[in-house]
Design an enzyme around this catalytic site. Structure first.
Site, PDB file in Angstrom:
ATOM      1  N   ASN A 199       0.885  -1.168   0.000  1.00  0.00           N
ATOM      2  CA  ASN A 199       0.000   0.000   0.000  1.00  0.00           C
ATOM      3  C   ASN A 199       0.921   1.216   0.000  1.00  0.00           C
ATOM      4  OD1 ASN A 199      -1.792   2.048   0.510  1.00  0.00           O
ATOM      5  ND2 ASN A 199      -2.289   1.388   2.603  1.00  0.00           N
ATOM      6  N   TRP A 200       1.028   1.825  -1.168  1.00  0.00           N
ATOM      7  CA  TRP A 200       1.971   2.952  -1.284  1.00  0.00           C
ATOM      8  C   TRP A 200       1.454   4.218  -0.613  1.00  0.00           C
ATOM      9  CZ3 TRP A 200       4.278   2.895  -6.989  1.00  0.00           C
ATOM     10  CH2 TRP A 200       5.215   1.861  -7.076  1.00  0.00           C
ATOM     11  N   LYS A 201       0.150   4.258  -0.325  1.00  0.00           N
ATOM     12  CA  LYS A 201      -0.461   5.463   0.271  1.00  0.00           C
ATOM     13  C   LYS A 201      -0.167   6.677  -0.615  1.00  0.00           C
ATOM     14  CE  LYS A 201      -0.133   3.245   4.730  1.00  0.00           C
ATOM     15  NZ  LYS A 201      -0.043   3.368   6.177  1.00  0.00           N
ATOM     16  N   HIS A 250      -9.538   1.587   4.572  1.00  0.00           N
ATOM     17  CA  HIS A 250      -8.285   1.683   5.326  1.00  0.00           C
ATOM     18  C   HIS A 250      -8.511   2.621   6.517  1.00  0.00           C
ATOM     19  CE1 HIS A 250      -4.193   2.715   6.380  1.00  0.00           C
ATOM     20  NE2 HIS A 250      -3.832   1.591   5.787  1.00  0.00           N
ATOM     21  N   GLU A 253      -6.859   4.958   7.640  1.00  0.00           N
ATOM     22  CA  GLU A 253      -6.590   6.376   7.351  1.00  0.00           C
ATOM     23  C   GLU A 253      -7.800   7.003   6.652  1.00  0.00           C
ATOM     24  OE1 GLU A 253      -2.869   5.645   5.365  1.00  0.00           O
ATOM     25  OE2 GLU A 253      -2.027   5.009   7.285  1.00  0.00           O
ATOM     26  N   GLU A 255      -5.846  -4.755  10.377  1.00  0.00           N
ATOM     27  CA  GLU A 255      -4.806  -3.775  10.666  1.00  0.00           C
ATOM     28  C   GLU A 255      -5.127  -3.051  11.966  1.00  0.00           C
ATOM     29  OE1 GLU A 255      -2.656  -2.677   6.749  1.00  0.00           O
ATOM     30  OE2 GLU A 255      -4.288  -1.277   7.047  1.00  0.00           O
ATOM     31  N   GLY A 269       2.179   2.242  10.742  1.00  0.00           N
ATOM     32  CA  GLY A 269       3.140   3.327  10.586  1.00  0.00           C
ATOM     33  C   GLY A 269       3.819   3.723  11.881  1.00  0.00           C
ATOM     34  N   SER A 324       3.029  -2.176  10.335  1.00  0.00           N
ATOM     35  CA  SER A 324       4.475  -2.288  10.573  1.00  0.00           C
ATOM     36  C   SER A 324       5.028  -3.679  10.284  1.00  0.00           C
ATOM     37  CB  SER A 324       4.826  -1.850  12.005  1.00  0.00           C
ATOM     38  OG  SER A 324       4.432  -0.501  12.208  1.00  0.00           O
ATOM     39  N   GLY A 349       2.679  -1.246   4.269  1.00  0.00           N
ATOM     40  CA  GLY A 349       2.786   0.178   3.951  1.00  0.00           C
ATOM     41  C   GLY A 349       4.237   0.562   3.698  1.00  0.00           C
ATOM     42  N   GLY A 350       4.884   1.087   4.723  1.00  0.00           N
ATOM     43  CA  GLY A 350       6.246   1.608   4.597  1.00  0.00           C
ATOM     44  C   GLY A 350       7.221   0.683   3.886  1.00  0.00           C
TER      45      GLY A 350
END
Ligand code: PGA
Length: 248
Positions: free
Chosen positions: A10-12, A95, A97, A165, A171, A211, A232-233
């Site tokens: 997930n590049w966000k 998500h 966010e 999640e 994150g 994470s 993500g990251g």
């Protein structure tokens, strides 16, 4: 039947066409022999360039959201038809966010998921509790609500992917322990069994997200109910390939 693991990035709101293309070109040979399904969900504006970059590889391109309406006055949203034009196979939905910063609700999650399914796009439906909810002991209650309302009217639950999640792990560098993730995902599977049927619950792919990285992926993936990861990251770098190759 064994569930095929599924690792999705997930590049966000990260990457550009140039940096994204470079990363996909570098990742492609490293993930070519993966034993799992692989996808990268990217910002809408990058979908045309990234589908091009991933052509001929085993990396599928996904979106980070999708709207339920066919078309119309929904400024800033993307339709299934627009995604399908580029062969997009997956769309992340709900998500945390989106829920926290953009007012996404279980009801809108449900509409988006139903529309994606009707258009042969696999929804990756995100669920998970906040730290406050976990600490007040209402994790299961929150998940019950997200699953009951978010998956309402879905005919074939085996066609969706669920990403568990925990919001406190996203994150933050604070991963759920293998045991915590397993326990909660087993609970989600049990709940799916109750809402749909036990046989379908056994077939649904449930990812862990929050994470997850090159160092902790093996332990998480070794858990019996964890079928994959939403990353993500670590999907913004070559570590993603290490996660995809968790079983090697
Ligand atoms: P993270 O993000 O891996 O950077 O914690 C996961 C996600 O939000 O999907």
């Amino acid at each position: 039947m064994a569930r095929k693991p599924f690792i999705a990035g997930n590049w966000k709101m990260n990457m550009t066409a140039a940096s994204g293309e470079k990363l996909i070109k570098e990742l492609a040979p490293l993930v070519a022999d993966a034993n799992c399904d692989v996808a990268l969900c990217v910002p809408a504006i990058l979908i045309p360039a990234m589908t091009q970059a991933a052509k001929g590889t085993n990396i599928a391109i996904g979106a980070e959201n999708v709207h339920w309406a066919e078309k119309g006055a929904y400024t800033g949203e993307i339709s299934c038809e627009q995604l399908k034009e580029y062969g997009v196979k997956y769309a992340i939905i709900g998500h945390s966010e989106r829920r926290q910063c953009f007012g996404e609700t279980d009801e809108s999650v449900n509409k988006r998921a139903l529309a994606a399914l009707a258009n042969c796009i696999t929804p990756i439906v995100c669920v998970g509790e906040t730290l406050e909810e976990r600490e007040s002991g209402i994790t299961e209650k929150v998940l019950d609500r997200q699953l009951t309302d978010g998956l309402k009217d879905i005919e074939d639950v085996t066609k969706i992917v669920i990403a568990y999640e925990p919001v406190w792990a996203i994150g933050t560098g604070k991963t759920a322990t293998d045991g915590q993730a397993q326990e909660t995902i087993a609970y989600i599977r049990k709940k799916i069994g109750q809402l749909f049927c036990p046989g379908c619950a056994e077939k649904v792919i449930i990812q862990y997200g929050g994470s997850m990285n090159a160092a902790n992926c093996k332990g998480l993936m070794a858990q019996p109910d964890i079928d994959g990861g939403l990353i993500g990251g670590a999907s913004l770098k070559l570590d993603f390939a290490t996660i995809v190759n968790f079983d090697k």
